[in-house]
Design a protein around this motif. Structure first.
Motif, PDB file in Angstrom:
ATOM      1  N   ASN A 194       2.832  17.399 -11.671  1.00 47.93           N
ATOM      2  CA  ASN A 194       2.875  18.794 -11.209  1.00 47.93           C
ATOM      3  C   ASN A 194       4.102  19.522 -11.747  1.00 47.93           C
ATOM      4  OD1 ASN A 194       0.481  18.659  -9.805  1.00 47.93           O
ATOM      5  ND2 ASN A 194       1.431  18.251  -7.830  1.00 47.93           N
ATOM      6  N   GLN A 195       5.239  18.851 -11.756  1.00 47.45           N
ATOM      7  CA  GLN A 195       6.454  19.470 -12.288  1.00 47.45           C
ATOM      8  C   GLN A 195       6.302  19.751 -13.780  1.00 47.45           C
ATOM      9  OE1 GLN A 195       9.554  16.752 -11.089  1.00 47.45           O
ATOM     10  NE2 GLN A 195       9.954  17.879  -9.205  1.00 47.45           N
ATOM     11  N   ARG A 196       5.686  18.816 -14.484  1.00 51.64           N
ATOM     12  CA  ARG A 196       5.460  19.023 -15.910  1.00 51.64           C
ATOM     13  C   ARG A 196       4.532  20.211 -16.132  1.00 51.64           C
ATOM     14  NH1 ARG A 196       1.871  18.247 -19.603  1.00 51.64           N
ATOM     15  NH2 ARG A 196       0.381  17.211 -18.260  1.00 51.64           N
ATOM     16  N   LEU A 197       3.437  20.245 -15.367  1.00 49.23           N
ATOM     17  CA  LEU A 197       2.494  21.363 -15.494  1.00 49.23           C
ATOM     18  C   LEU A 197       3.136  22.687 -15.092  1.00 49.23           C
ATOM     19  CD1 LEU A 197      -0.778  19.747 -14.088  1.00 49.23           C
ATOM     20  CD2 LEU A 197      -0.286  20.352 -16.471  1.00 49.23           C
ATOM     21  N   LEU A 198       3.941  22.665 -14.039  1.00 52.50           N
ATOM     22  CA  LEU A 198       4.630  23.877 -13.598  1.00 52.50           C
ATOM     23  C   LEU A 198       5.588  24.374 -14.672  1.00 52.50           C
ATOM     24  CD1 LEU A 198       5.155  25.907 -11.316  1.00 52.50           C
ATOM     25  CD2 LEU A 198       6.935  24.357 -10.480  1.00 52.50           C
ATOM     26  N   ALA A 199       6.341  23.462 -15.269  1.00 52.20           N
ATOM     27  CA  ALA A 199       7.258  23.848 -16.343  1.00 52.20           C
ATOM     28  C   ALA A 199       6.479  24.413 -17.528  1.00 52.20           C
ATOM     29  CB  ALA A 199       8.095  22.650 -16.787  1.00 52.20           C
TER      30      ALA A 199
ATOM     31  N   GLU B 296       0.836  -1.204   0.000  1.00 52.65           N
ATOM     32  CA  GLU B 296       0.000   0.000   0.000  1.00 52.65           C
ATOM     33  C   GLU B 296       0.872   1.256   0.000  1.00 52.65           C
ATOM     34  OE1 GLU B 296      -2.762  -0.069   3.275  1.00 52.65           O
ATOM     35  OE2 GLU B 296      -3.611  -1.988   2.653  1.00 52.65           O
ATOM     36  N   LEU B 297       1.913   1.246   0.845  1.00 56.94           N
ATOM     37  CA  LEU B 297       2.814   2.396   0.902  1.00 56.94           C
ATOM     38  C   LEU B 297       3.539   2.602  -0.420  1.00 56.94           C
ATOM     39  CD1 LEU B 297       4.375   2.114   4.469  1.00 56.94           C
ATOM     40  CD2 LEU B 297       2.854   3.886   3.625  1.00 56.94           C
ATOM     41  N   ASN B 298       3.992   1.518  -1.022  1.00 60.32           N
ATOM     42  CA  ASN B 298       4.677   1.626  -2.312  1.00 60.32           C
ATOM     43  C   ASN B 298       3.738   2.159  -3.379  1.00 60.32           C
ATOM     44  OD1 ASN B 298       7.172   0.801  -1.352  1.00 60.32           O
ATOM     45  ND2 ASN B 298       6.826  -1.336  -1.837  1.00 60.32           N
ATOM     46  N   ALA B 299       2.488   1.696  -3.348  1.00 58.11           N
ATOM     47  CA  ALA B 299       1.498   2.192  -4.310  1.00 58.11           C
ATOM     48  C   ALA B 299       1.228   3.679  -4.076  1.00 58.11           C
ATOM     49  CB  ALA B 299       0.202   1.391  -4.201  1.00 58.11           C
ATOM     50  N   THR B 300       1.119   4.066  -2.814  1.00 54.88           N
ATOM     51  CA  THR B 300       0.895   5.473  -2.480  1.00 54.88           C
ATOM     52  C   THR B 300       2.098   6.315  -2.898  1.00 54.88           C
ATOM     53  OG1 THR B 300      -0.499   4.835  -0.611  1.00 54.88           O
ATOM     54  CG2 THR B 300       0.362   7.080  -0.605  1.00 54.88           C
ATOM     55  N   LEU B 301       3.300   5.809  -2.630  1.00 53.76           N
ATOM     56  CA  LEU B 301       4.511   6.526  -3.038  1.00 53.76           C
ATOM     57  C   LEU B 301       4.589   6.660  -4.557  1.00 53.76           C
ATOM     58  CD1 LEU B 301       7.246   5.121  -0.617  1.00 53.76           C
ATOM     59  CD2 LEU B 301       6.324   7.439  -0.683  1.00 53.76           C
ATOM     60  N   ALA B 302       4.217   5.615  -5.258  1.00 56.60           N
ATOM     61  CA  ALA B 302       4.220   5.675  -6.726  1.00 56.60           C
ATOM     62  C   ALA B 302       3.202   6.700  -7.205  1.00 56.60           C
ATOM     63  CB  ALA B 302       3.917   4.303  -7.313  1.00 56.60           C
ATOM     64  N   GLN B 303       2.051   6.723  -6.560  1.00 53.16           N
ATOM     65  CA  GLN B 303       1.013   7.699  -6.928  1.00 53.16           C
ATOM     66  C   GLN B 303       1.491   9.117  -6.621  1.00 53.16           C
ATOM     67  OE1 GLN B 303      -2.656   7.160  -4.797  1.00 53.16           O
ATOM     68  NE2 GLN B 303      -3.836   8.305  -6.296  1.00 53.16           N
ATOM     69  N   ILE B 304       2.118   9.296  -5.472  1.00 51.39           N
ATOM     70  CA  ILE B 304       2.655  10.615  -5.112  1.00 51.39           C
ATOM     71  C   ILE B 304       3.722  11.038  -6.110  1.00 51.39           C
ATOM     72  CG2 ILE B 304       4.080  11.825  -3.392  1.00 51.39           C
ATOM     73  CD1 ILE B 304       2.505  10.257  -1.238  1.00 51.39           C
ATOM     74  N   GLN B 305       4.617  10.109  -6.462  1.00 48.54           N
ATOM     75  CA  GLN B 305       5.670  10.435  -7.430  1.00 48.54           C
ATOM     76  C   GLN B 305       5.063  10.796  -8.774  1.00 48.54           C
ATOM     77  OE1 GLN B 305       9.004  10.756  -6.757  1.00 48.54           O
ATOM     78  NE2 GLN B 305       9.119  11.566  -8.820  1.00 48.54           N
ATOM     79  N   SER B 306       4.041  10.065  -9.171  1.00 41.09           N
ATOM     80  CA  SER B 306       3.360  10.349 -10.435  1.00 41.09           C
ATOM     81  C   SER B 306       2.739  11.738 -10.398  1.00 41.09           C
ATOM     82  CB  SER B 306       2.286   9.290 -10.686  1.00 41.09           C
ATOM     83  OG  SER B 306       1.523   9.621 -11.814  1.00 41.09           O
ATOM     84  N   LEU B 307       2.062  12.046  -9.295  1.00 37.36           N
ATOM     85  CA  LEU B 307       1.471  13.380  -9.153  1.00 37.36           C
ATOM     86  C   LEU B 307       2.546  14.467  -9.119  1.00 37.36           C
ATOM     87  CD1 LEU B 307      -1.339  12.652  -6.543  1.00 37.36           C
ATOM     88  CD2 LEU B 307      -1.635  13.218  -8.962  1.00 37.36           C
ATOM     89  N   LYS B 308       3.649  14.171  -8.446  1.00 40.48           N
ATOM     90  CA  LYS B 308       4.755  15.131  -8.379  1.00 40.48           C
ATOM     91  C   LYS B 308       5.316  15.379  -9.783  1.00 40.48           C
ATOM     92  CE  LYS B 308       9.297  15.785  -6.304  1.00 40.48           C
ATOM     93  NZ  LYS B 308      10.363  15.148  -5.526  1.00 40.48           N
ATOM     94  N   ASP B 309       5.518  14.308 -10.529  1.00 38.69           N
ATOM     95  CA  ASP B 309       6.025  14.442 -11.896  1.00 38.69           C
ATOM     96  C   ASP B 309       5.052  15.239 -12.764  1.00 38.69           C
ATOM     97  OD1 ASP B 309       8.216  12.962 -11.134  1.00 38.69           O
ATOM     98  OD2 ASP B 309       7.516  11.095 -12.065  1.00 38.69           O
TER      99      ASP B 309
END
Length: 179
Positions: free
Chosen positions: A87-92, A72-85
């Motif tokens: 967000n970074q793409r949208l920010l750029a 569950e934590l790994n899935a959440t971390l993957a989801q967070i990383q995906s959202l972070k990526d």
């Protein structure tokens, strides 16, 4: 003497018979004692095996729980990383759009103000907020800036000069060069 020997043999037979009976009783008692100890050991062994089985089941349950939590934590971390990526793409992308808008706006403002007379620019910028006025001045060529500042009220010109200096210092810190 034979009589004595016969009595002796009879006595020995009685003694030996009694000893044999005592031995038999002793061995029976020891046999019963050993059987009781064996029974106790078997019960203890069964209790230990039951404890071990329950302990192993509990350990497996805890291990399975931890593995599920880890997944569950790994899935959440993957989801967070995906959202972070994302967000970074949208920010750029937003920064690129903002940069494009600023370049167009700055270029247009620079073009407009560079065609105005120094006195007119000085009058307009004197009415503006120092930060906004300095941003416009910062987009102009140095020669034009000096002409505008010379036509302004000295107090306002001094304030704008300080703001321009701060912008220039920040630009140097960010490795941005003025136009």
């Amino acid at each position: 003497m034979i009589k004595k020997f016969c009595v002796f043999l009879a006595l020995c037979g009685v003694i030996l018979g009694a000893n044999e009976q005592e031995c038999q009783l002793y061995f029976e008692a020891k046999k019963a004692e050993l059987a009781a100890q064996i029974k106790e050991f078997d019960e203890a062994k069964q209790a230990l095996e039951a404890y071990r089985a329950s302990f192993e089941a509990l350990q497996k349950e805890k291990s399975d729980y931890l593995l599920n939590k880890e997944k569950e934590l790994n899935a959440t971390l993957a989801q967070i990383q995906s959202l972070k990526d994302e967000n970074q793409r949208l920010l750029a992308q937003q920064e690129q759009i903002l940069k494009s808008i600023n370049e167009k706006t700055t270029g247009r403002i620079k073009e407009i103000y560079s065609q105005m007379k120094d006195v007119a620019i000085a009058d307009v910028l004197s009415q503006m907020d120092n930060e906004e006025a300095s941003k416009i001045m910062f987009s102009l060529e140095p020669r034009k800036i000096s002409g505008v500042l010379s036509k302004m009220d000295p107090k306002k010109a001094g304030e704008l000069t300080l703001v321009l200096k701060n912008f220039e210092d920040e630009a140097k810190d960010k490795n941005i060069t003025s136009p």
